[in-house]
Design a protein around this motif. Structure first.
Motif, PDB file in Angstrom:
ATOM      1  N   ARG A 180      -3.209  -0.070  -3.896  1.00 35.38           N
ATOM      2  CA  ARG A 180      -2.882  -1.351  -3.260  1.00 35.38           C
ATOM      3  C   ARG A 180      -2.634  -2.371  -4.365  1.00 35.38           C
ATOM      4  O   ARG A 180      -3.514  -2.654  -5.180  1.00 35.38           O
ATOM      5  CB  ARG A 180      -4.006  -1.824  -2.350  1.00 35.38           C
TER       6      ARG A 180
ATOM      7  N   ASP B 149       0.847  -1.189   0.000  1.00 37.58           N
ATOM      8  CA  ASP B 149       0.000   0.000   0.000  1.00 37.58           C
ATOM      9  C   ASP B 149       0.885   1.242   0.000  1.00 37.58           C
ATOM     10  O   ASP B 149       1.836   1.326   0.790  1.00 37.58           O
ATOM     11  CB  ASP B 149      -0.907   0.031   1.239  1.00 37.58           C
TER      12      ASP B 149
ATOM     13  N   SER C 188      -6.235   1.612  -2.068  1.00 40.62           N
ATOM     14  CA  SER C 188      -5.760   1.352  -0.719  1.00 40.62           C
ATOM     15  C   SER C 188      -6.633   2.076   0.302  1.00 40.62           C
ATOM     16  O   SER C 188      -7.100   3.197   0.044  1.00 40.62           O
ATOM     17  CB  SER C 188      -4.303   1.815  -0.573  1.00 40.62           C
TER      18      SER C 188
END
Length: 283
Positions: A275, A216, A269
């Protein structure tokens, strides 16, 4: 007379029975001569039809491989053209300046630094192209690798490359069967991508749990419409076109992960950035 009649009948039956085989042989020879990979006609449900269907499957695989090769060559030519043009321009400028008496020391040093940077970019791009050109399956003899150790080595390397970014790491042991170098390259590319998009002083969160490596970042994130294309070769979003890179890093991640029977995903994320995940089956 009976023997002759039986022989003629047998010859006729054999000739009619082998006619589909001759037709299939002629079609295969034509494909070998012309490289025309159009599928063969399949008639009936006998063994000849099964053989023709198997040939069609092989032709489809060959066609897909040829399309990938052509796409790679076309994309490589497009991507290599830019750094080569810049190198040629800078070399010509340096030669013209030397012929006219030379550049000031500071301007000459800046031009040489630009040449070094372009050479490094070209070297990285060629290495990525060579990696992507490897379209062979994973070798049958591999080793058992602790993915947490591989990721830890990648984190150490990327920390040296991005001193302005802080990395929070949480790793659990996870054993996989595969190539240690390839897996480290995949993890390093994920981390490099997160570091590139993170602002100065930003935090990249790296976790490995149950075979899922999750990275992330706190960058601008990925538009929902761009998420399906993140791991494609040479794909770059509109925001990333002004930044250095070739669009090959994440494509290499997907190729390495797929060779290890894993999957890759991209999502938003919870901390606001992107992410990226790669999931690998354990031993």
């Amino acid at each position: 007379a009976g023997v002759v009649a039986a022989g003629l009948s047998g010859w006729g039956v054999a000739r009619n029975g082998l006619r589909p085989v001759r037709r299939l042989t002629t079609s295969v020879e034509e494909i070998a001569r012309t490289e025309d990979l159009r599928p063969l006609p399949v008639e009936g449900h006998d063994e000849i039809a099964r053989l023709a269907a198997a040939f069609n499957g092989m032709l489809a695989a060959l066609g897909a491989s040829r399309d990938r090769q052509r796409r790679l060559v076309a994309d490589a030519g497009h991507e290599l053209r830019t750094p080569l043009t810049s190198l040629r321009t800078n070399v010509d400028l340096l030669a013209q300046a030397d012929a006219a008496g030379g550049l000031p020391p500071q301007a000459r040093e800046e031009l040489l630094d630009d040449l070094r940077a372009q050479t490094e970019e070209l070297t990285t791009l060629v290495g990525a192209l060579v990696e992507l050109a490897r379209d062979e399956p994973l070798p049958p003899v591999v080793e058992t690798v602790d993915l947490s150790e591989v990721v830890d080595r990648a984190v150490v390397r990327v920390r040296r490359r991005a001193p302005d970014v802080r990395f929070e790491v949480s790793l659990e042991p996870w054993l996989v069967r595969g190539e240690s170098d390839g897996l480290e390259k995949a993890a390093l590319n994920l981390l490099d991508n997160a570091a590139k998009w993170s602002p100065p002083g930003g935090v990249v969160r790296v976790s490995l749990h149950d075979g899922v490596l999750r990275v992330d970042d706190e960058g601008p994130g990925i538009a929902p419409g761009d998420l399906p294309h993140v791991f494609e070769r040479f794909w770059r979003s509109e925001e990333s076109r002004a930044m250095p890179g070739s669009g090959l890093g994440l494509a290499i991640v997907r190729q390495v992960v797929e060779r290890h029977a894993g999957t890759t995903t991209a999502a938003e994320s919870p901390v606001g950035g992107a992410r990226l995940e790669m999931s690998l089956p354990g031993t």
